[in-house]
Design a protein around this motif. Structure first.
Motif, mmCIF file in Angstrom:
data_model
loop_
_atom_site.group_PDB
_atom_site.id
_atom_site.type_symbol
_atom_site.label_atom_id
_atom_site.label_comp_id
_atom_site.label_asym_id
_atom_site.label_seq_id
_atom_site.Cartn_x
_atom_site.Cartn_y
_atom_site.Cartn_z
ATOM 1 N N THR A 195 -51.313 -49.978 14.331
ATOM 2 C CA THR A 195 -50.012 -50.559 14.694
ATOM 3 C C THR A 195 -50.133 -52.056 14.960
ATOM 4 O O THR A 195 -49.260 -52.838 14.563
ATOM 5 C CB THR A 195 -49.425 -49.857 15.927
ATOM 6 O OG1 THR A 195 -50.381 -49.894 16.995
ATOM 7 C CG2 THR A 195 -49.089 -48.411 15.627
ATOM 8 N N VAL A 196 -51.234 -52.450 15.625
ATOM 9 C CA VAL A 196 -51.419 -53.871 15.910
ATOM 10 C C VAL A 196 -51.668 -54.661 14.631
ATOM 11 O O VAL A 196 -51.086 -55.730 14.404
ATOM 12 C CB VAL A 196 -52.579 -54.078 16.908
ATOM 13 C CG1 VAL A 196 -52.881 -55.566 17.071
ATOM 14 C CG2 VAL A 196 -52.237 -53.466 18.263
ATOM 15 N N TYR A 231 -51.874 -43.696 7.068
ATOM 16 C CA TYR A 231 -53.329 -43.577 7.121
ATOM 17 C C TYR A 231 -53.762 -42.159 6.735
ATOM 18 O O TYR A 231 -54.678 -41.971 5.934
ATOM 19 C CB TYR A 231 -53.828 -43.916 8.522
ATOM 20 C CG TYR A 231 -55.334 -43.919 8.665
ATOM 21 C CD1 TYR A 231 -56.064 -45.072 8.414
ATOM 22 C CD2 TYR A 231 -56.032 -42.774 9.067
ATOM 23 C CE1 TYR A 231 -57.452 -45.085 8.558
ATOM 24 C CE2 TYR A 231 -57.407 -42.771 9.197
ATOM 25 C CZ TYR A 231 -58.108 -43.934 8.944
ATOM 26 O OH TYR A 231 -59.485 -43.935 9.073
ATOM 27 N N GLY A 232 -53.076 -41.174 7.299
ATOM 28 C CA GLY A 232 -53.400 -39.783 6.977
ATOM 29 C C GLY A 232 -53.087 -39.441 5.538
ATOM 30 O O GLY A 232 -53.826 -38.677 4.888
ATOM 31 N N VAL A 264 -36.283 -52.326 12.585
ATOM 32 C CA VAL A 264 -37.001 -52.248 11.314
ATOM 33 C C VAL A 264 -38.511 -52.334 11.525
ATOM 34 O O VAL A 264 -39.279 -51.529 10.981
ATOM 35 C CB VAL A 264 -36.527 -53.371 10.359
ATOM 36 C CG1 VAL A 264 -37.390 -53.393 9.099
ATOM 37 C CG2 VAL A 264 -35.072 -53.174 9.991
ATOM 38 N N MET A 265 -38.959 -53.293 12.317
ATOM 39 C CA MET A 265 -40.391 -53.482 12.492
ATOM 40 C C MET A 265 -41.042 -52.335 13.257
ATOM 41 O O MET A 265 -42.218 -52.014 13.041
ATOM 42 C CB MET A 265 -40.655 -54.812 13.201
ATOM 43 C CG MET A 265 -40.242 -56.043 12.415
ATOM 44 S SD MET A 265 -40.951 -56.115 10.744
ATOM 45 C CE MET A 265 -42.692 -56.272 11.101
ATOM 46 N N PHE A 266 -40.287 -51.701 14.161
ATOM 47 C CA PHE A 266 -40.824 -50.559 14.896
ATOM 48 C C PHE A 266 -41.130 -49.416 13.932
ATOM 49 O O PHE A 266 -42.168 -48.744 14.042
ATOM 50 C CB PHE A 266 -39.822 -50.116 15.959
ATOM 51 C CG PHE A 266 -40.414 -49.233 17.024
ATOM 52 C CD1 PHE A 266 -41.658 -49.499 17.563
ATOM 53 C CD2 PHE A 266 -39.714 -48.140 17.498
ATOM 54 C CE1 PHE A 266 -42.211 -48.693 18.542
ATOM 55 C CE2 PHE A 266 -40.252 -47.329 18.485
ATOM 56 C CZ PHE A 266 -41.499 -47.600 19.004
ATOM 57 N N ILE A 267 -40.246 -49.210 12.965
ATOM 58 C CA ILE A 267 -40.499 -48.187 11.946
ATOM 59 C C ILE A 267 -41.724 -48.555 11.114
ATOM 60 O O ILE A 267 -42.579 -47.717 10.821
ATOM 61 C CB ILE A 267 -39.261 -48.022 11.035
ATOM 62 C CG1 ILE A 267 -38.095 -47.423 11.812
ATOM 63 C CG2 ILE A 267 -39.592 -47.138 9.830
ATOM 64 C CD1 ILE A 267 -36.803 -47.358 11.022
ATOM 65 N N ILE A 268 -41.821 -49.832 10.731
ATOM 66 C CA ILE A 268 -42.916 -50.272 9.866
ATOM 67 C C ILE A 268 -44.270 -50.093 10.557
ATOM 68 O O ILE A 268 -45.220 -49.561 9.964
ATOM 69 C CB ILE A 268 -42.708 -51.741 9.453
ATOM 70 C CG1 ILE A 268 -41.509 -51.850 8.501
ATOM 71 C CG2 ILE A 268 -43.962 -52.299 8.782
ATOM 72 C CD1 ILE A 268 -41.118 -53.275 8.170
ATOM 73 N N VAL A 269 -44.387 -50.523 11.817
ATOM 74 C CA VAL A 269 -45.696 -50.461 12.479
ATOM 75 C C VAL A 269 -46.111 -49.018 12.746
ATOM 76 O O VAL A 269 -47.293 -48.669 12.615
ATOM 77 C CB VAL A 269 -45.708 -51.283 13.794
ATOM 78 C CG1 VAL A 269 -45.458 -52.751 13.505
ATOM 79 C CG2 VAL A 269 -44.694 -50.771 14.800
ATOM 80 N N SER A 299 -45.591 -37.644 14.738
ATOM 81 C CA SER A 299 -46.164 -36.751 13.731
ATOM 82 C C SER A 299 -47.424 -37.358 13.122
ATOM 83 O O SER A 299 -48.399 -36.643 12.847
ATOM 84 C CB SER A 299 -45.134 -36.445 12.644
ATOM 85 O OG SER A 299 -44.657 -37.645 12.044
ATOM 86 N N GLY A 300 -47.432 -38.683 12.924
ATOM 87 C CA GLY A 300 -48.631 -39.327 12.404
ATOM 88 C C GLY A 300 -49.807 -39.218 13.357
ATOM 89 O O GLY A 300 -50.958 -39.029 12.936
ATOM 90 N N THR A 301 -49.540 -39.308 14.649
ATOM 91 C CA THR A 301 -50.606 -39.196 15.654
ATOM 92 C C THR A 301 -51.208 -37.791 15.667
ATOM 93 O O THR A 301 -52.400 -37.616 15.988
ATOM 94 C CB THR A 301 -50.049 -39.556 17.041
ATOM 95 O OG1 THR A 301 -49.471 -40.870 16.993
ATOM 96 C CG2 THR A 301 -51.133 -39.532 18.099
#
Length: 428
Positions: free
Chosen positions: A45-46, A290-291, A278-283, A25-27
């Protein structure tokens, strides 16, 4: 952002994993705005993985898994039984005490609820407690876990909102006691009405009390050492995560002598899975965020709330109600990541304390783990106890009211949240 929000809601309702729903959805925001380079989502993400402050999260997760492999859970269960075994409600009261004691070990409401359901669930049912009541206690009782240091939600909120993590850690103790008191009274009232007997009927000897304290002392000292290290400037929040890992290993090897080579590898394996989730959700949430910032969503939401009231307590109540409603369909971790940049600036603008708001925010967001239709802790407990969702929902209403009342108390009495951090770190 409307299309992005609709897409996110649809993907969640379809059952898509939260991380993918956030990322996809963010993309879409970048698809709608061709003027924005499509390399930005990759860069976001990086760059999020390079956030040094977030290093505390995998370290504390690793420390918690090591602590769970030391046999400390059984020691804490014994201590919880000694503390509350003679109260009306028996194992239900023991489970609440265990949740409070486990806060410094697991830091995860979902993990705590699932673990306790396996440890205490059958025993509660054998003692005549209904499935709905047992599931409700085991689920809602785990609300205590993430607000006692080192809760992962506190680290996320503090990192995103630039709020002192040390003060957030210290702020969790009194709210945890308030929640424990109200949930304990709810269990007591139900047990008295239904005739649920205490777990222990005789007085404890000094030797039994001393033995229980000795067994659980290393877990009880854990949050104390964390706060001491932060207060004295020995560690940063990220560095203290590394200390927590070393502490857990030393306790497992030297104190309890149960952290063997096999259990060490099992803890590492479990930590990889937990950290990855957890980190997958965060990145991926960085794409979504951003949006939100670019479209000035915080300003729009803040303006809408201020049209209703400009009283800081009124604003916090409205925010808590919104978070409670959102928690019915969105995980607590996602709520903290997505909504902190929206609501925290508004509270700050009105003169509210960010630590006070953070504890209210985290408690309100955590409640969503225990409510239909997507409460992760709720599903974990109900699946283990084989409790129908309708039965759970009906018998959990008193516990929901108790934690809601606790949230209101914390809103209107900020001193209950701020007294400990002010004593340790001084008034801001």
């Amino acid at each position: 952002m409307l299309i992005v929000a609709i897409a996110f809601a649809v993907l969640i309702l379809m059952g898509m994993p939260v991380a993918f729903a956030i990322g996809i959805s963010g993309t879409l925001f970048f698809v709608q705005n061709p003027d924005l380079p499509f390399t930005i989502p990759v860069q976001l993400t990086v760059s999020q993985t390079q956030n040094f402050a977030l290093l505390a999260i995998p370290l504390f997760i690793l420390a918690g898994n090591f602590m769970n492999k030391t046999g400390i859970t059984e020691q804490l269960l014994n201590l919880a039984s000694v503390m509350t075994g003679r109260w009306k409600g028996g194992l239900a009261q023991v489970s609440l005490a265990l949740s409070a004691l486990m806060g410094g070990v697991s830091g995860s409401a979902i993990a705590d609820a699932a673990m306790q359901a396996r440890m205490l669930g059958d025993g509660m049912l054998r003692r005549g407690m209904s499935k709905g009541f047992a599931a409700g206690v085991l689920s809602f009782g785990s609300v205590l876990t993430p607000i006692i240091p080192p809760g992962i939600g506190m680290i996320l909120y503090g990192t995103i909102g630039q709020v002192s993590i040390g003060r957030l850690f210290a702020a969790g103790f009194v709210p945890a006691m308030v929640l424990w008191l109200l949930l304990g009274l709810t269990v007591w009232a139900t047990a008295r009405r239904r005739g649920y007997a205490p777990e222990r009927t005789r007085r404890l000897t000094a030797g039994e009390v001393g033995g229980a304290l000795r067994g659980g002392i290393w877990a009880l000292l854990f949050p104390v050492f964390l706060l001491f290290g932060l207060r004295m400037g020995v560690f940063t929040p990220s560095e203290i995560g590394a200390f927590a890992v070393v502490y857990a290993i030393l306790v497992g090897v030297l104190a309890y002598r149960k952290l063997t080579g096999r259990s060490f590898l099992e803890a590492l394996e479990g930590s990889l899975s937990d950290v990855g989730a957890v980190m997958f959700i965060i990145v991926l949430s960085s794409i979504f965020s951003y949006g939100i910032v670019l479209e000035q969503v915080p300003e729009l939401v803040g303006g809408a709330i201020l049209d209703v009231t400009d009283n800081v307590n009124g604003v916090m109540i409205l925010i808590a109600l919104f978070i409670l409603a959102a928690g019915f369909v969105i995980d607590a971790t996602v709520l903290i990541i997505m909504l902190t940049p929206i609501f925290l600036p508004l509270v700050r603008e009105l003169g509210g304390d960010p630590v006070h708001f953070g504890l209210v925010f985290i408690v309100a967001a955590t409640i969503g783990n225990f409510t239909p239709p997507v409460g992760a802790a709720m599903y974990a407990v109900c699946s283990i106890l084989k409790c129908p969702l309708g039965t759970y929902t009906r018998e959990s209403v008193p516990f929901f009211l108790a934690v809601t009342a606790a949230t209101l108390i914390l809103i209107f009495i900020p001193e209950a949240v701020l007294v400990v951090p002010n004593l340790i770190f001084g008034a801001p």
